[in-house]
Design a protein around this motif. Structure first.
Motif, PDB file in Angstrom:
ATOM      1  N   SER B  70      27.979  48.517  62.011  1.00  0.00           N
ATOM      2  CA  SER B  70      27.813  49.487  60.956  1.00  0.00           C
ATOM      3  C   SER B  70      26.308  49.600  60.738  1.00  0.00           C
ATOM      4  O   SER B  70      25.584  48.625  60.645  1.00  0.00           O
ATOM      5  CB  SER B  70      28.510  48.976  59.832  1.00  0.00           C
ATOM      6  N   ALA B  71      26.051  50.856  60.773  1.00  0.00           N
ATOM      7  CA  ALA B  71      24.645  51.190  60.332  1.00  0.00           C
ATOM      8  C   ALA B  71      24.549  52.637  59.828  1.00  0.00           C
ATOM      9  O   ALA B  71      25.361  53.373  60.214  1.00  0.00           O
ATOM     10  CB  ALA B  71      23.520  51.005  61.498  1.00  0.00           C
ATOM     11  N   PRO B  72      23.287  53.095  59.053  1.00  0.00           N
ATOM     12  CA  PRO B  72      23.283  54.320  58.472  1.00  0.00           C
ATOM     13  C   PRO B  72      23.204  55.193  59.420  1.00  0.00           C
ATOM     14  O   PRO B  72      22.385  54.620  60.634  1.00  0.00           O
ATOM     15  CB  PRO B  72      22.068  54.294  57.556  1.00  0.00           C
ATOM     16  N   GLU B  73      23.706  56.452  59.571  1.00  0.00           N
ATOM     17  CA  GLU B  73      23.372  57.371  60.467  1.00  0.00           C
ATOM     18  C   GLU B  73      22.060  57.888  60.218  1.00  0.00           C
ATOM     19  O   GLU B  73      21.310  58.092  61.303  1.00  0.00           O
ATOM     20  CB  GLU B  73      24.414  58.814  60.297  1.00  0.00           C
ATOM     21  N   ILE B  74      21.622  58.049  59.269  1.00  0.00           N
ATOM     22  CA  ILE B  74      20.167  58.286  58.790  1.00  0.00           C
ATOM     23  C   ILE B  74      19.803  57.347  58.008  1.00  0.00           C
ATOM     24  O   ILE B  74      20.028  57.070  56.721  1.00  0.00           O
ATOM     25  CB  ILE B  74      19.999  59.853  58.232  1.00  0.00           C
ATOM     26  N   ALA B  75      18.366  56.576  58.302  1.00  0.00           N
ATOM     27  CA  ALA B  75      17.900  55.843  57.365  1.00  0.00           C
ATOM     28  C   ALA B  75      16.517  56.509  56.992  1.00  0.00           C
ATOM     29  O   ALA B  75      15.738  56.768  57.581  1.00  0.00           O
ATOM     30  CB  ALA B  75      17.228  54.607  58.489  1.00  0.00           C
ATOM     31  N   GLU B  76      16.678  56.664  55.635  1.00  0.00           N
ATOM     32  CA  GLU B  76      15.582  57.285  55.119  1.00  0.00           C
ATOM     33  C   GLU B  76      14.038  56.424  55.094  1.00  0.00           C
ATOM     34  O   GLU B  76      13.116  56.815  55.091  1.00  0.00           O
ATOM     35  CB  GLU B  76      15.639  57.728  53.629  1.00  0.00           C
ATOM     36  N   ASN B  77      14.414  55.130  54.891  1.00  0.00           N
ATOM     37  CA  ASN B  77      13.398  54.095  55.130  1.00  0.00           C
ATOM     38  C   ASN B  77      13.561  53.157  56.042  1.00  0.00           C
ATOM     39  O   ASN B  77      14.422  52.353  56.032  1.00  0.00           O
ATOM     40  CB  ASN B  77      13.355  53.176  53.790  1.00  0.00           C
ATOM     41  N   GLY B  78      12.601  53.360  57.162  1.00  0.00           N
ATOM     42  CA  GLY B  78      12.792  52.411  58.227  1.00  0.00           C
ATOM     43  C   GLY B  78      12.562  50.852  57.941  1.00  0.00           C
ATOM     44  O   GLY B  78      12.855  49.950  58.877  1.00  0.00           O
ATOM     45  N   ALA B  79      12.027  50.629  56.837  1.00  0.00           N
ATOM     46  CA  ALA B  79      11.836  49.391  56.527  1.00  0.00           C
ATOM     47  C   ALA B  79      12.820  48.323  56.096  1.00  0.00           C
ATOM     48  O   ALA B  79      12.898  47.281  56.324  1.00  0.00           O
ATOM     49  CB  ALA B  79      10.615  49.113  55.252  1.00  0.00           C
ATOM     50  N   VAL B  80      14.141  49.048  55.933  1.00  0.00           N
ATOM     51  CA  VAL B  80      14.994  48.473  55.322  1.00  0.00           C
ATOM     52  C   VAL B  80      16.339  49.307  55.991  1.00  0.00           C
ATOM     53  O   VAL B  80      16.651  50.055  55.340  1.00  0.00           O
ATOM     54  CB  VAL B  80      15.146  48.406  54.089  1.00  0.00           C
ATOM     55  N   VAL B  81      16.743  48.873  57.105  1.00  0.00           N
ATOM     56  CA  VAL B  81      17.858  49.465  57.629  1.00  0.00           C
ATOM     57  C   VAL B  81      19.167  48.414  57.785  1.00  0.00           C
ATOM     58  O   VAL B  81      19.134  47.457  58.375  1.00  0.00           O
ATOM     59  CB  VAL B  81      17.822  49.959  59.014  1.00  0.00           C
ATOM     60  N   LYS B 140      30.550  35.485  78.461  1.00  0.00           N
ATOM     61  CA  LYS B 140      30.251  37.048  78.848  1.00  0.00           C
ATOM     62  C   LYS B 140      29.677  37.829  78.127  1.00  0.00           C
ATOM     63  O   LYS B 140      29.711  37.419  76.681  1.00  0.00           O
ATOM     64  CB  LYS B 140      31.601  37.605  79.349  1.00  0.00           C
ATOM     65  N   LEU B 141      28.766  38.785  78.247  1.00  0.00           N
ATOM     66  CA  LEU B 141      28.059  39.527  77.221  1.00  0.00           C
ATOM     67  C   LEU B 141      28.761  40.829  76.958  1.00  0.00           C
ATOM     68  O   LEU B 141      29.131  41.487  77.941  1.00  0.00           O
ATOM     69  CB  LEU B 141      26.675  39.872  77.819  1.00  0.00           C
ATOM     70  N   TYR B 142      28.979  41.180  75.652  1.00  0.00           N
ATOM     71  CA  TYR B 142      29.506  42.450  75.600  1.00  0.00           C
ATOM     72  C   TYR B 142      28.517  43.280  74.357  1.00  0.00           C
ATOM     73  O   TYR B 142      27.730  42.664  73.901  1.00  0.00           O
ATOM     74  CB  TYR B 142      30.979  42.307  74.945  1.00  0.00           C
ATOM     75  N   SER B 143      28.586  44.354  74.491  1.00  0.00           N
ATOM     76  CA  SER B 143      27.715  45.232  73.381  1.00  0.00           C
ATOM     77  C   SER B 143      28.547  46.333  72.966  1.00  0.00           C
ATOM     78  O   SER B 143      29.376  47.050  73.582  1.00  0.00           O
ATOM     79  CB  SER B 143      26.430  45.763  74.247  1.00  0.00           C
ATOM     80  N   ALA B 144      27.664  46.848  71.868  1.00  0.00           N
ATOM     81  CA  ALA B 144      28.283  48.106  71.304  1.00  0.00           C
ATOM     82  C   ALA B 144      26.881  48.728  70.556  1.00  0.00           C
ATOM     83  O   ALA B 144      25.964  47.811  70.387  1.00  0.00           O
ATOM     84  CB  ALA B 144      29.146  47.896  70.105  1.00  0.00           C
ATOM     85  N   ARG B 145      26.674  49.847  70.576  1.00  0.00           N
ATOM     86  CA  ARG B 145      25.492  50.485  69.969  1.00  0.00           C
ATOM     87  C   ARG B 145      25.966  51.578  69.127  1.00  0.00           C
ATOM     88  O   ARG B 145      26.811  52.139  69.144  1.00  0.00           O
ATOM     89  CB  ARG B 145      24.656  51.026  71.123  1.00  0.00           C
ATOM     90  N   LYS B 146      24.783  51.930  68.010  1.00  0.00           N
ATOM     91  CA  LYS B 146      24.813  52.994  67.260  1.00  0.00           C
ATOM     92  C   LYS B 146      23.491  53.460  66.804  1.00  0.00           C
ATOM     93  O   LYS B 146      22.484  53.013  66.801  1.00  0.00           O
ATOM     94  CB  LYS B 146      25.574  52.359  66.001  1.00  0.00           C
ATOM     95  N   SER B 147      23.319  54.929  67.096  1.00  0.00           N
ATOM     96  CA  SER B 147      22.122  55.632  66.840  1.00  0.00           C
ATOM     97  C   SER B 147      21.898  55.742  65.448  1.00  0.00           C
ATOM     98  O   SER B 147      22.680  56.171  64.495  1.00  0.00           O
ATOM     99  CB  SER B 147      22.516  57.084  67.572  1.00  0.00           C
ATOM    100  N   VAL B 148      20.746  55.321  65.123  1.00  0.00           N
ATOM    101  CA  VAL B 148      19.990  55.623  63.722  1.00  0.00           C
ATOM    102  C   VAL B 148      18.902  56.461  63.741  1.00  0.00           C
ATOM    103  O   VAL B 148      17.933  56.198  64.195  1.00  0.00           O
ATOM    104  CB  VAL B 148      19.657  54.039  63.073  1.00  0.00           C
ATOM    105  N   LYS B 149      18.999  57.488  62.926  1.00  0.00           N
ATOM    106  CA  LYS B 149      17.826  58.413  62.868  1.00  0.00           C
ATOM    107  C   LYS B 149      16.971  57.772  61.763  1.00  0.00           C
ATOM    108  O   LYS B 149      17.349  57.683  60.422  1.00  0.00           O
ATOM    109  CB  LYS B 149      18.459  59.759  62.471  1.00  0.00           C
ATOM    110  N   VAL B 150      15.702  57.531  62.219  1.00  0.00           N
ATOM    111  CA  VAL B 150      14.799  57.181  61.380  1.00  0.00           C
ATOM    112  C   VAL B 150      13.666  58.311  60.663  1.00  0.00           C
ATOM    113  O   VAL B 150      13.254  58.891  61.416  1.00  0.00           O
ATOM    114  CB  VAL B 150      13.849  55.882  61.742  1.00  0.00           C
ATOM    115  N   THR B 151      13.754  58.462  59.152  1.00  0.00           N
ATOM    116  CA  THR B 151      13.019  59.561  58.772  1.00  0.00           C
ATOM    117  C   THR B 151      11.665  58.908  58.527  1.00  0.00           C
ATOM    118  O   THR B 151      10.670  59.401  58.860  1.00  0.00           O
ATOM    119  CB  THR B 151      13.582  59.803  57.251  1.00  0.00           C
TER     120      THR B 151
END
Lengths: 103, 157
Positions: B70-81, B140-151
């Protein structure tokens, strides 16, 4: 660095939701002081150890990429009345420990 | 005589107190029961591949639908995501990687017995990009990713 931490631990069905807020600059280094132009030296927490009733359950390794005044949330097996201890150590060797009763 | 006696008592008292202080100091410095030592190479690595190699000895992690990032789709402040990672896998560790950051390995939670497969924290992101959760389970290693747009980036000054 006394009282640098706020801990909240609430147990439900044997699993405690643990939330920790630590007051720390978490300076990653690589930034320059806008006034002097000098590099700001890194100063961040490296290790946070979570113990339940004296037994280490989680070690969180952090870097300067974690936000200032870090917030950590994790879940551990614990019941109401158990003792949760959280200790952190930063890259300058500063350290703090706090305990809280699981509610 | 009485003054002298008091002096003795005072000296003795302060000596005892200082011994206690030293003992307490030593206790703080003693190594804690840590599940994982801070991995200097992984956290200093400048690329995702180097960080992965230093942390896990491998660069490949199998994409898994059992990991929820879980992460915000758009992070207005990249200092706190805010980032939250949860998985039904029995995780030995959960690591958070931001490949576009100057140091991609952001944090790693070593989960011992009694820890649930869950980790959440707030990270800095220099620019728009993915956040990758790497879960180690059954060796074993597993991964998942989420894209975050940083303003506004949160790494530079």
């Amino acid at each position: 660095m006394a009282n640098s931490m706020k801990i909240r631990a609430k147990s439900k069905d044997g699993v405690a939701d643990v939330k920790v807020l630590i007051t720390h600059p978490m300076e990653g280094g690589g930034r320059k002081d806008p006034k002097t132009g000098n590099d700001i030296e890194p100063h961040f927490i490296q290790d946070v150890v979570f113990e339940v009733n004296g037994k280490a359950v989680i070690t969180a390794s952090l870097s300067g990429g974690v936000s200032k005044n870090p917030y950590l949330n994790c879940k551990v097996a614990a019941n109401a009345g158990d003792t949760l201890k959280v200790s952190w150590t930063d890259n300058k060797g500063e350290t703090d420990t706090a305990e809280a009763a699981v509610g | 005589m009485s003054i002298n006696l008091k002096r003795r008592v005072l000296l003795k008292g302060s000596l005892a107190a200082s011994t206690l202080g030293v003992a307490a100091g030593a206790g703080l410095l003693a190594p804690q029961a840590v599940l994982a030592a801070w991995n200097t190479d992984a956290f200093k690595a400048k690329t995702e591949a180097d960080a992965m190699t230093a942390m896990f000895g491998a660069t490949e992690a199998e994409a898994s639908g059992a990991i929820d990032v879980s992460a915000p789709e758009i992070a207005e402040n990249g200092a706190v995501v805010p980032i939250k990672v949860e998985t039904s896998l029995k995780a030995e560790s959960i690591s958070i990687v931001a490949p576009n950051n100057p140091s991609p390995m952001v944090s790693s939670f070593a989960l011992g017995e009694g820890a649930q497969s869950f980790a959440s924290t707030r990270i800095k992101m220099g620019k728009t990009g993915d956040v990758i959760a790497v879960v180690k389970a059954d060796g074993k290693l597993y991964s998942a990713r989420k894209s975050v747009k940083v303003t506004i980036g949160g790494c530079g000054g």
